[in-house]
Design an enzyme around this catalytic site. Structure first.
Site, PDB file in Angstrom:
ATOM      1  N   CYS A   1       0.872  -1.175   0.000  1.00 32.95           N
ATOM      2  CA  CYS A   1       0.000   0.000   0.000  1.00 32.95           C
ATOM      3  C   CYS A   1       0.907   1.222   0.000  1.00 32.95           C
ATOM      4  CB  CYS A   1      -0.906   0.044   1.223  1.00 32.95           C
ATOM      5  SG  CYS A   1      -1.955  -1.404   1.433  1.00 32.95           S
ATOM      6  N   GLU A   2       0.329   2.445  -0.080  1.00 34.37           N
ATOM      7  CA  GLU A   2       1.165   3.644   0.027  1.00 34.37           C
ATOM      8  C   GLU A   2       0.413   4.803   0.637  1.00 34.37           C
ATOM      9  OE1 GLU A   2       1.287   6.579  -2.160  1.00 34.37           O
ATOM     10  OE2 GLU A   2      -0.106   6.056  -3.708  1.00 34.37           O
ATOM     11  N   HIS A   3       1.160   5.721   1.315  1.00 34.79           N
ATOM     12  CA  HIS A   3       0.542   6.674   2.228  1.00 34.79           C
ATOM     13  C   HIS A   3       1.306   7.988   2.348  1.00 34.79           C
ATOM     14  CE1 HIS A   3      -0.993   2.766   3.336  1.00 34.79           C
ATOM     15  NE2 HIS A   3       0.248   2.409   3.493  1.00 34.79           N
ATOM     16  N   HIS A   4       0.566   9.089   2.646  1.00 34.17           N
ATOM     17  CA  HIS A   4       1.203  10.394   2.808  1.00 34.17           C
ATOM     18  C   HIS A   4       0.673  11.195   3.989  1.00 34.17           C
ATOM     19  CE1 HIS A   4       2.621   9.665  -1.249  1.00 34.17           C
ATOM     20  NE2 HIS A   4       1.388   9.570  -1.665  1.00 34.17           N
TER      21      HIS A   4
ATOM     22  N   GLN B   1      -7.815   5.371  -1.320  1.00 36.47           N
ATOM     23  CA  GLN B   1      -9.138   5.417  -1.933  1.00 36.47           C
ATOM     24  C   GLN B   1      -9.607   4.036  -2.371  1.00 36.47           C
ATOM     25  OE1 GLN B   1      -9.704   8.589  -4.764  1.00 36.47           O
ATOM     26  NE2 GLN B   1     -11.391   7.545  -5.784  1.00 36.47           N
TER      27      GLN B   1
ATOM     28  N   HIS C   1      -7.016  14.263  -4.761  1.00 37.46           N
ATOM     29  CA  HIS C   1      -5.980  13.962  -3.772  1.00 37.46           C
ATOM     30  C   HIS C   1      -5.030  15.145  -3.638  1.00 37.46           C
ATOM     31  CE1 HIS C   1      -6.628   9.488  -3.319  1.00 37.46           C
ATOM     32  NE2 HIS C   1      -7.465   9.819  -4.285  1.00 37.46           N
TER      33      HIS C   1
ATOM     34  N   CYS D   1      -2.292  15.146  -2.199  1.00 35.74           N
ATOM     35  CA  CYS D   1      -0.899  14.747  -2.413  1.00 35.74           C
ATOM     36  C   CYS D   1      -0.497  14.972  -3.864  1.00 35.74           C
ATOM     37  CB  CYS D   1      -0.683  13.290  -2.018  1.00 35.74           C
ATOM     38  SG  CYS D   1      -1.672  12.100  -2.953  1.00 35.74           S
TER      39      CYS D   1
END
Length: 387
Positions: free
Chosen positions: A273-276, A316, A344, A346
């Protein structure tokens, strides 16, 4: 997260149903905001900023409010209304928060260093034990000072310590797989595989096991199921920690893939997964076809369900699936459709800086997935809402 020769990687967070919910720590949050202000070169004790840590902490309590209530509980109250046609609520406002080389990954066409993977590239994965392609839809990178080298009977690879690997007991973090086995397929056979996308197999939505797995990764630890049709378990021989020097941290990469959220590293099945921690906002469209008993829930409950799943560190794609799966669990409908359109920050505030770009994701279950006519009707109602 996968690592380059200096290092690369990926992970994700979340609280699921089952087990006690987390508790917001106001004092700890205020302390963290003070540290952030100091890191930015500001004085948190100057006039105008003295109340900021408390205000920001309260804002995060609101933003992550979905962590402290079981979203499924809002669907506990249902009615048998003998209604058997589509129920659709559109334009539910929502906002949420993204959480967030040279290690080769198994790309279609041959091994590809993680640092060279681009959006649109296709990677190999295993779905239900069968080899399938999946497409990279998003990439993130960050520094990391810790990696682990996982050595199995069939090879070795380098990832971050928390990188999820598929084991016979479910998903496990790389640092914990010594003495067990991971799912593996022969990489040399992948080049000859035909490209035929299949729908991803989804495991049960399972709750948190008390270890915080769901909060860290955003999917159930026991959600991995396989028939080993084109794969097998390969024993893990050693897991060796690797520390970066103080002056040169590793760079780790995170891939979001679709239709499968997994990919192969040296033939070994991994999950990413990926995240900010940067907001995304937009609208959700939620619809379902009741079961034969006409079991329905209040329309406001659908908006509340979206709200609770959105108000937590999210991606999302996961948010869309969680809403759909909750409706399946609680209402046992004949079909479900969830479509989310969001911007988003980001992408608007950092990185590529493209304000106005919107991302659309969908999750379809039951007859709304198998019946093209029913799905087309629902999508037309969603698309035509502003005409």
């Amino acid at each position: 997260m996968t690592a380059d020769s200096s290092g690369n990687g990926s992970r994700g967070p979340l609280y699921a149903t089952g087990g006690p919910p987390p508790v917001f720590d106001q004092a700890r949050a205020e302390k963290a905001v003070r540290e952030l202000l100091l890191a930015c070169g500001e004085d948190p004790d100057r006039e105008g900023l003295m109340d900021t840590p408390a205000r920001v902490a309260r804002a995060y309590l609101e933003m992550f409010g979905g962590l402290y209530t079981d979203p499924d509980s809002v669907l506990d109250k249902t009615f048998d209304e003998c209604h058997d046609e589509l129920v659709l609520v559109t334009d539910i406002p929502m906002y949420s928060t993204c959480v967030p080389g040279r290690q080769p990954v198994d790309a279609i066409g041959g091994p590809l260093p993680a640092a060279d993977v681009r959006v649109g590239d296709q990677l190999w994965t295993l779905a239900g034990g069968r080899v399938e392609p999946t497409t990279v839809t998003r990439i993130a990178a960050r520094p990391s000072r810790q990696l682990v080298e996982v050595v199995t009977v069939e090879g070795s690879f380098v990832v971050t310590p928390d990188h999820p690997l598929a084991t016979p007991e479910g998903w496990a973090e790389a640092r914990d797989v010594a003495g067990t086995a991971v799912e593996w397929t022969e990489p040399s056979r992948l080049a000859a595989r035909p490209l035929s996308f299949a729908s991803p197999e989804r495991g049960p939505s399972g709750g948190d096991d008390g270890t915080g797995w769901w909060r860290r990764h955003g999917f159930a630890q026991q959600a991995h199921h396989t028939t080993l049709a084109e794969s097998r378990w390969t024993p893990v021989e050693t897991v060796r920690p690797i520390e970066a020097s103080a002056a040169a941290p590793f760079t780790v990469y995170s891939f979001t893939c679709d239709p499968h959220p997994t990919f192969l590293v040296e033939g070994h099945l991994t999950h990413n997964c990926e995240h900010h921690l940067v907001p995304f906002h937009g609208v959700a469209h939620v619809g379902y076809i009741p079961n034969e008993q006409g079991k329905v829930t209040g329309l406001s409950k659908l908006a509340r369900l979206v709200d609770l799943y959105a108000k937590r560190p999210q991606v999302q794609e996961r948010l869309t699936s969680q809403i759909a799966d909750a409706l399946v669990r609680k209402l046992d409908p004949r079909g479900v459709i969830v479509v989310i359109e969001a911007e988003h920050l980001c992408m608007a505030m950092r990185g590529i800086r493209k304000p106005g770009a919107r991302t659309t994701t969908s999750a379809v279950r039951g007859m709304l997935r198998t019946s093209a006519a029913s799905r087309a009707e629902a999508l037309e109602l969603i698309r035509g809402r502003s005409r």
